[in-house]
Design a protein around this motif. Sequence first.
Motif, PDB file in Angstrom:
ATOM      1  N   ASP A 306      -4.573   6.460  -5.714  1.00 45.41           N
ATOM      2  CA  ASP A 306      -3.443   6.414  -6.544  1.00 45.41           C
ATOM      3  C   ASP A 306      -2.769   5.062  -5.890  1.00 45.41           C
ATOM      4  OD1 ASP A 306      -3.422   8.889  -7.677  1.00 45.41           O
ATOM      5  OD2 ASP A 306      -2.029   9.636  -6.110  1.00 45.41           O
ATOM      6  N   ASP A 307      -3.016   4.440  -4.896  1.00 48.24           N
ATOM      7  CA  ASP A 307      -2.666   3.015  -4.610  1.00 48.24           C
ATOM      8  C   ASP A 307      -3.640   2.273  -5.125  1.00 48.24           C
ATOM      9  OD1 ASP A 307      -0.798   3.921  -2.704  1.00 48.24           O
ATOM     10  OD2 ASP A 307      -1.878   4.279  -1.005  1.00 48.24           O
ATOM     11  N   ARG A 308      -4.824   2.324  -5.099  1.00 47.48           N
ATOM     12  CA  ARG A 308      -5.858   1.410  -5.727  1.00 47.48           C
ATOM     13  C   ARG A 308      -5.397   1.176  -7.105  1.00 47.48           C
ATOM     14  NH1 ARG A 308      -9.713   4.336  -2.869  1.00 47.48           N
ATOM     15  NH2 ARG A 308     -10.311   3.570  -0.974  1.00 47.48           N
ATOM     16  N   ARG A 309      -4.916   2.224  -7.791  1.00 50.38           N
ATOM     17  CA  ARG A 309      -4.743   2.336  -9.206  1.00 50.38           C
ATOM     18  C   ARG A 309      -3.594   1.460  -9.652  1.00 50.38           C
ATOM     19  NH1 ARG A 309      -6.785   7.522  -9.223  1.00 50.38           N
ATOM     20  NH2 ARG A 309      -8.947   7.718 -10.440  1.00 50.38           N
ATOM     21  N   THR A 310      -2.465   1.696  -8.653  1.00 50.61           N
ATOM     22  CA  THR A 310      -1.029   1.080  -8.815  1.00 50.61           C
ATOM     23  C   THR A 310      -1.261  -0.307  -8.564  1.00 50.61           C
ATOM     24  OG1 THR A 310      -0.138   2.940  -7.980  1.00 50.61           O
ATOM     25  CG2 THR A 310       1.146   0.719  -7.613  1.00 50.61           C
ATOM     26  N   HIS A 311      -2.095  -0.806  -7.425  1.00 50.69           N
ATOM     27  CA  HIS A 311      -2.594  -2.174  -7.108  1.00 50.69           C
ATOM     28  C   HIS A 311      -3.118  -2.771  -8.420  1.00 50.69           C
ATOM     29  CE1 HIS A 311      -3.646  -5.869  -4.847  1.00 50.69           C
ATOM     30  NE2 HIS A 311      -4.670  -5.627  -5.283  1.00 50.69           N
ATOM     31  N   ASP A 312      -3.985  -2.090  -9.018  1.00 47.29           N
ATOM     32  CA  ASP A 312      -4.905  -2.827 -10.245  1.00 47.29           C
ATOM     33  C   ASP A 312      -3.648  -3.060 -11.374  1.00 47.29           C
ATOM     34  OD1 ASP A 312      -7.111  -2.859  -8.788  1.00 47.29           O
ATOM     35  OD2 ASP A 312      -8.065  -1.140  -9.770  1.00 47.29           O
TER      36      ASP A 312
END
Length: 335
Positions: A306-312
Amino acid sequence: MNTANTSNATPRDYLANSLIRTQRETIAQCAEHMHRAITHHNIIYTGLTALRLAMIEIPDCPRLISAWFHVLYTDRAQRSKRTGTRYLKLPESLRSQPNITYLHGETVITCTHPLVTWAVLAPFLTQTEVIVLADAMLRAACRAVGSNGTELTKERLSDFLSNVGDFPGIDKCRAALAFLTTPTDSTMECRTLLAFLRHGLPYPIVHWQTRITNPEALVTSDLAYPDQLVVVEYDGDAHRQDKRQYRWDERKRQALRAQGHTVIVAFADDVLTERGRLALARKVAQALGMELPGKPLPPYRALMEDDRRTHDRNRQRRCRARRRGGSGATGTTQA
Protein backbone atom coordinates in the motif's frame (compact mmCIF):
# COMPACT_ATOMS: atom_id res chain seq x y z
CA MET A 1 -24.18 -16.47 18.20
CA ASN A 2 -22.11 -17.91 20.99
CA THR A 3 -21.11 -15.51 23.75
CA ALA A 4 -18.97 -17.31 26.27
CA ASN A 5 -18.78 -14.45 28.77
CA THR A 6 -20.43 -11.14 29.53
CA SER A 7 -17.45 -9.07 28.39
CA ASN A 8 -17.97 -10.13 24.77
CA ALA A 9 -21.77 -10.26 24.57
CA THR A 10 -22.71 -6.68 23.80
CA PRO A 11 -20.21 -5.80 21.03
CA ARG A 12 -20.88 -9.02 19.15
CA ASP A 13 -24.68 -8.69 19.47
CA TYR A 14 -24.46 -5.06 18.41
CA LEU A 15 -22.56 -5.97 15.25
CA ALA A 16 -24.76 -8.96 14.44
CA ASN A 17 -27.96 -6.95 14.89
CA SER A 18 -26.59 -4.18 12.70
CA LEU A 19 -25.73 -6.66 9.93
CA ILE A 20 -29.17 -8.28 10.15
CA ARG A 21 -30.88 -4.89 9.80
CA THR A 22 -28.66 -3.99 6.85
CA GLN A 23 -29.41 -7.31 5.15
CA ARG A 24 -33.17 -6.85 5.49
CA GLU A 25 -33.00 -3.30 4.13
CA THR A 26 -30.76 -4.38 1.23
CA ILE A 27 -33.01 -7.29 0.27
CA ALA A 28 -36.00 -4.95 0.08
CA GLN A 29 -34.02 -2.33 -1.86
CA CYS A 30 -32.71 -4.93 -4.32
CA ALA A 31 -36.24 -6.22 -4.93
CA GLU A 32 -37.40 -2.69 -5.75
CA HIS A 33 -34.29 -2.15 -7.87
CA MET A 34 -35.06 -5.30 -9.86
CA HIS A 35 -38.69 -4.29 -10.44
CA ARG A 36 -37.50 -1.00 -11.92
CA ALA A 37 -35.05 -2.76 -14.24
CA ILE A 38 -35.53 -2.38 -17.98
CA THR A 39 -32.94 -4.99 -18.92
CA HIS A 40 -33.96 -8.47 -20.04
CA HIS A 41 -31.07 -10.42 -18.51
CA ASN A 42 -30.95 -11.69 -14.93
CA ILE A 43 -29.52 -9.21 -12.45
CA ILE A 44 -26.75 -10.58 -10.24
CA TYR A 45 -25.59 -8.34 -7.41
CA THR A 46 -21.96 -8.26 -6.38
CA GLY A 47 -19.45 -5.99 -4.63
CA LEU A 48 -20.57 -4.15 -1.51
CA THR A 49 -24.22 -4.97 -2.25
CA ALA A 50 -23.48 -8.71 -2.12
CA LEU A 51 -21.60 -8.27 1.16
CA ARG A 52 -24.57 -6.50 2.73
CA LEU A 53 -26.85 -9.31 1.54
CA ALA A 54 -24.51 -11.90 3.08
CA MET A 55 -24.28 -10.00 6.41
CA ILE A 56 -20.55 -9.36 5.99
CA GLU A 57 -19.00 -6.08 7.08
CA ILE A 58 -17.93 -3.96 4.16
CA PRO A 59 -14.31 -2.83 3.71
CA ASP A 60 -13.19 0.74 3.12
CA CYS A 61 -13.67 1.18 -0.63
CA PRO A 62 -13.83 4.88 -1.68
CA ARG A 63 -13.90 3.97 -5.39
CA LEU A 64 -17.21 2.12 -5.10
CA ILE A 65 -19.03 3.46 -2.05
CA SER A 66 -20.96 6.16 -3.96
CA ALA A 67 -23.16 3.55 -5.70
CA TRP A 68 -25.47 1.50 -3.47
CA PHE A 69 -26.15 -1.19 -6.09
CA HIS A 70 -23.26 -3.14 -7.55
CA VAL A 71 -24.31 -5.34 -10.46
CA LEU A 72 -22.31 -7.98 -12.29
CA TYR A 73 -21.74 -7.90 -16.04
CA THR A 74 -19.89 -10.14 -18.46
CA ASP A 75 -20.19 -8.00 -21.61
CA ARG A 76 -20.69 -4.29 -22.17
CA ALA A 77 -24.20 -4.69 -23.57
CA GLN A 78 -25.40 -5.60 -20.07
CA ARG A 79 -24.42 -2.22 -18.61
CA SER A 80 -27.41 0.08 -18.72
CA LYS A 81 -27.26 3.57 -17.23
CA ARG A 82 -29.10 3.57 -13.94
CA THR A 83 -28.90 6.00 -11.04
CA GLY A 84 -27.03 4.63 -8.05
CA THR A 85 -25.80 1.54 -9.93
CA ARG A 86 -22.20 0.54 -10.62
CA TYR A 87 -21.40 -2.35 -12.96
CA LEU A 88 -18.48 -4.61 -12.08
CA LYS A 89 -16.99 -7.06 -14.54
CA LEU A 90 -16.89 -10.76 -13.72
CA PRO A 91 -13.51 -12.22 -14.76
CA GLU A 92 -13.64 -15.21 -17.08
CA SER A 93 -11.99 -17.46 -14.47
CA LEU A 94 -14.86 -16.92 -12.01
CA ARG A 95 -17.84 -17.49 -14.29
CA SER A 96 -18.41 -21.11 -13.27
CA GLN A 97 -18.73 -20.27 -9.55
CA PRO A 98 -22.17 -20.71 -7.91
CA ASN A 99 -24.27 -17.77 -6.73
CA ILE A 100 -26.36 -17.22 -3.61
CA THR A 101 -30.09 -16.50 -3.66
CA TYR A 102 -32.50 -14.73 -1.28
CA LEU A 103 -36.27 -14.43 -1.36
CA HIS A 104 -38.32 -11.27 -0.89
CA GLY A 105 -41.90 -12.39 -1.25
CA GLU A 106 -41.94 -14.01 -4.67
CA THR A 107 -38.90 -12.08 -5.88
CA VAL A 108 -35.66 -14.07 -6.14
CA ILE A 109 -32.57 -11.96 -5.49
CA THR A 110 -29.27 -13.36 -6.72
CA CYS A 111 -25.78 -12.28 -5.70
CA THR A 112 -22.25 -13.58 -6.01
CA HIS A 113 -20.84 -15.96 -3.40
CA PRO A 114 -18.64 -14.14 -0.86
CA LEU A 115 -15.51 -15.77 -2.30
CA VAL A 116 -16.33 -14.41 -5.75
CA THR A 117 -17.27 -11.05 -4.24
CA TRP A 118 -13.86 -10.94 -2.53
CA ALA A 119 -12.17 -11.58 -5.87
CA VAL A 120 -14.30 -9.00 -7.73
CA LEU A 121 -13.57 -6.33 -5.12
CA ALA A 122 -9.82 -7.03 -4.75
CA PRO A 123 -8.70 -4.69 -7.59
CA PHE A 124 -10.60 -1.82 -5.95
CA LEU A 125 -9.16 -2.38 -2.46
CA THR A 126 -5.83 -1.75 -0.83
CA GLN A 127 -3.89 -4.77 0.40
CA THR A 128 -4.92 -3.89 3.95
CA GLU A 129 -8.61 -3.82 3.06
CA VAL A 130 -8.38 -7.12 1.13
CA ILE A 131 -7.17 -8.64 4.43
CA VAL A 132 -9.87 -6.80 6.41
CA LEU A 133 -12.54 -8.21 4.10
CA ALA A 134 -11.14 -11.75 4.34
CA ASP A 135 -11.15 -11.45 8.14
CA ALA A 136 -14.79 -10.29 8.02
CA MET A 137 -15.69 -13.26 5.82
CA LEU A 138 -14.16 -15.67 8.33
CA ARG A 139 -16.02 -13.91 11.13
CA ALA A 140 -19.20 -14.78 9.23
CA ALA A 141 -18.22 -18.47 9.39
CA CYS A 142 -20.04 -18.82 12.72
CA ARG A 143 -23.31 -18.64 10.76
CA ALA A 144 -24.51 -19.86 7.39
CA VAL A 145 -23.81 -17.38 4.59
CA GLY A 146 -26.89 -17.02 2.45
CA SER A 147 -29.84 -19.32 1.98
CA ASN A 148 -27.47 -21.95 0.52
CA GLY A 149 -25.94 -22.52 3.96
CA THR A 150 -22.35 -22.00 2.86
CA GLU A 151 -19.73 -21.73 5.60
CA LEU A 152 -16.45 -19.91 5.16
CA THR A 153 -13.07 -21.02 6.51
CA LYS A 154 -9.47 -20.12 5.81
CA GLU A 155 -9.09 -23.48 4.07
CA ARG A 156 -11.98 -22.65 1.76
CA LEU A 157 -10.38 -19.32 0.87
CA SER A 158 -7.08 -21.06 0.13
CA ASP A 159 -8.75 -23.81 -1.94
CA PHE A 160 -10.71 -21.22 -3.88
CA LEU A 161 -7.55 -19.34 -4.86
CA SER A 162 -5.80 -22.59 -5.79
CA ASN A 163 -8.60 -23.86 -8.01
CA VAL A 164 -9.72 -20.78 -9.92
CA GLY A 165 -7.74 -19.25 -12.73
CA ASP A 166 -6.06 -15.88 -12.73
CA PHE A 167 -8.02 -12.69 -12.04
CA PRO A 168 -7.10 -9.06 -11.30
CA GLY A 169 -6.20 -8.79 -7.61
CA ILE A 170 -5.43 -12.47 -7.07
CA ASP A 171 -1.96 -11.62 -5.69
CA LYS A 172 -3.58 -9.44 -3.00
CA CYS A 173 -5.93 -12.26 -2.08
CA ARG A 174 -3.10 -14.78 -1.87
CA ALA A 175 -1.05 -12.42 0.29
CA ALA A 176 -4.00 -12.04 2.67
CA LEU A 177 -3.86 -15.70 3.71
CA ALA A 178 -0.76 -15.14 5.86
CA PHE A 179 -2.74 -12.79 8.10
CA LEU A 180 -5.73 -15.04 8.74
CA THR A 181 -5.17 -16.83 12.03
CA THR A 182 -8.01 -16.16 14.48
CA PRO A 183 -10.71 -13.80 13.15
CA THR A 184 -11.04 -10.55 15.07
CA ASP A 185 -14.35 -9.20 16.36
CA SER A 186 -14.68 -6.31 13.89
CA THR A 187 -13.09 -4.58 10.93
CA MET A 188 -11.65 -1.94 13.25
CA GLU A 189 -10.01 -4.54 15.47
CA CYS A 190 -8.53 -6.11 12.36
CA ARG A 191 -7.16 -2.74 11.22
CA THR A 192 -5.67 -2.26 14.70
CA LEU A 193 -3.89 -5.60 14.39
CA LEU A 194 -2.63 -4.78 10.90
CA ALA A 195 -1.30 -1.42 12.14
CA PHE A 196 0.90 -3.31 14.60
CA LEU A 197 2.17 -5.69 11.92
CA ARG A 198 2.74 -2.90 9.42
CA HIS A 199 5.17 -1.16 11.78
CA GLY A 200 7.07 -4.31 12.71
CA LEU A 201 5.46 -5.50 15.93
CA PRO A 202 5.07 -9.26 16.38
CA TYR A 203 1.70 -10.91 15.82
CA PRO A 204 -0.35 -10.62 19.04
CA ILE A 205 -2.71 -13.24 20.43
CA VAL A 206 -6.27 -12.53 19.31
CA HIS A 207 -9.05 -13.07 21.89
CA TRP A 208 -6.59 -13.76 24.70
CA GLN A 209 -8.25 -15.18 27.81
CA THR A 210 -7.10 -14.86 31.40
CA ARG A 211 -8.67 -14.97 34.83
CA ILE A 212 -9.03 -11.87 36.99
CA THR A 213 -9.67 -11.96 40.73
CA ASN A 214 -11.56 -8.73 41.43
CA PRO A 215 -14.17 -9.35 40.16
CA GLU A 216 -13.64 -13.10 39.78
CA ALA A 217 -14.08 -13.85 36.08
CA LEU A 218 -12.54 -15.35 32.97
CA VAL A 219 -12.12 -12.41 30.60
CA THR A 220 -11.22 -12.04 26.93
CA SER A 221 -9.06 -9.23 25.56
CA ASP A 222 -8.98 -8.18 21.91
CA LEU A 223 -5.21 -8.37 21.38
CA ALA A 224 -2.48 -9.30 23.81
CA TYR A 225 1.22 -10.01 24.30
CA PRO A 226 0.91 -12.16 27.46
CA ASP A 227 4.63 -12.72 28.02
CA GLN A 228 5.15 -8.97 28.25
CA LEU A 229 1.85 -8.43 30.16
CA VAL A 230 0.53 -6.06 27.47
CA VAL A 231 -3.15 -5.95 26.50
CA VAL A 232 -4.68 -3.85 23.71
CA GLU A 233 -8.42 -3.27 23.37
CA TYR A 234 -10.33 -1.42 20.69
CA ASP A 235 -13.23 0.72 21.90
CA GLY A 236 -15.93 1.12 19.28
CA ASP A 237 -19.49 2.43 19.33
CA ALA A 238 -20.89 -0.63 21.10
CA HIS A 239 -18.75 0.06 24.17
CA ARG A 240 -20.20 3.56 24.50
CA GLN A 241 -23.83 2.72 23.77
CA ASP A 242 -24.31 0.27 26.62
CA LYS A 243 -23.58 1.59 30.12
CA ARG A 244 -23.46 -1.89 31.60
CA GLN A 245 -20.88 -2.94 29.00
CA TYR A 246 -18.87 0.22 29.57
CA ARG A 247 -18.74 -0.37 33.34
CA TRP A 248 -17.73 -3.99 32.85
CA ASP A 249 -14.94 -3.03 30.44
CA GLU A 250 -13.59 -0.53 32.93
CA ARG A 251 -13.68 -3.04 35.82
CA LYS A 252 -11.94 -5.62 33.68
CA ARG A 253 -9.20 -3.19 32.68
CA GLN A 254 -8.71 -2.02 36.26
CA ALA A 255 -8.37 -5.64 37.38
CA LEU A 256 -5.85 -6.38 34.63
CA ARG A 257 -3.80 -3.33 35.58
CA ALA A 258 -3.93 -4.33 39.24
CA GLN A 259 -2.51 -7.71 38.23
CA GLY A 260 0.44 -6.05 36.52
CA HIS A 261 -0.78 -5.72 32.93
CA THR A 262 -0.33 -2.65 30.76
CA VAL A 263 -3.72 -2.03 29.13
CA ILE A 264 -3.77 0.18 26.03
CA VAL A 265 -7.12 1.31 24.65
CA ALA A 266 -7.37 2.19 20.96
CA PHE A 267 -10.03 4.38 19.37
CA ALA A 268 -11.06 5.12 15.79
CA ASP A 269 -8.66 8.08 15.55
CA ASP A 270 -5.78 5.75 16.40
CA VAL A 271 -6.62 3.42 13.53
CA LEU A 272 -8.03 5.48 10.65
CA THR A 273 -5.05 7.79 10.03
CA GLU A 274 -1.40 6.98 9.34
CA ARG A 275 -0.29 9.35 12.11
CA GLY A 276 -2.64 7.64 14.57
CA ARG A 277 -1.52 4.14 13.58
CA LEU A 278 2.13 5.07 13.96
CA ALA A 279 1.55 6.66 17.37
CA LEU A 280 -0.41 3.62 18.55
CA ALA A 281 2.29 1.22 17.34
CA ARG A 282 4.94 3.28 19.15
CA LYS A 283 2.89 3.16 22.36
CA VAL A 284 2.61 -0.63 22.13
CA ALA A 285 6.32 -0.99 21.31
CA GLN A 286 7.21 1.09 24.36
CA ALA A 287 5.01 -1.13 26.53
CA LEU A 288 6.75 -4.18 25.07
CA GLY A 289 10.13 -2.66 25.88
CA MET A 290 11.34 -2.60 22.27
CA GLU A 291 12.22 -0.14 19.55
CA LEU A 292 9.62 0.14 16.84
CA PRO A 293 11.18 -1.45 13.71
CA GLY A 294 9.03 0.56 11.30
CA LYS A 295 8.93 -2.24 8.72
CA PRO A 296 6.91 -5.47 8.85
CA LEU A 297 8.48 -8.78 9.76
CA PRO A 298 9.15 -10.95 6.65
CA PRO A 299 5.86 -12.92 6.75
CA TYR A 300 3.89 -9.65 6.65
CA ARG A 301 5.86 -7.64 4.08
CA ALA A 302 2.78 -7.52 1.84
CA LEU A 303 1.58 -4.63 4.01
CA MET A 304 4.30 -2.50 2.40
CA GLU A 305 2.49 -2.70 -0.95
CA ASP A 306 0.00 0.00 0.00
CA ASP A 307 2.85 2.39 0.83
CA ARG A 308 4.59 1.57 -2.46
CA ARG A 309 1.44 2.21 -4.46
CA THR A 310 0.82 5.49 -2.62
CA HIS A 311 4.42 6.55 -3.26
CA ASP A 312 4.09 5.69 -6.97
CA ARG A 313 0.81 7.61 -7.30
CA ASN A 314 2.28 10.66 -5.58
CA ARG A 315 5.35 10.53 -7.82
CA GLN A 316 3.14 10.34 -10.93
CA ARG A 317 1.11 13.31 -9.70
CA ARG A 318 4.28 15.35 -9.18
CA CYS A 319 5.51 14.44 -12.66
CA ARG A 320 2.21 15.47 -14.24
CA ALA A 321 2.22 18.70 -12.25
CA ARG A 322 5.76 19.50 -13.42
CA ARG A 323 4.79 18.80 -17.03
CA ARG A 324 1.75 21.05 -16.76
CA GLY A 325 3.84 23.75 -15.14
CA GLY A 326 6.53 23.50 -17.81
CA SER A 327 3.96 23.68 -20.59
CA GLY A 328 2.37 26.73 -19.02
CA ALA A 329 5.70 28.47 -18.60
CA THR A 330 6.58 27.86 -22.26
CA GLY A 331 3.28 29.25 -23.45
CA THR A 332 3.72 32.39 -21.38
CA THR A 333 7.19 33.00 -22.80
CA GLN A 334 5.97 32.65 -26.39
CA ALA A 335 3.11 35.06 -25.78
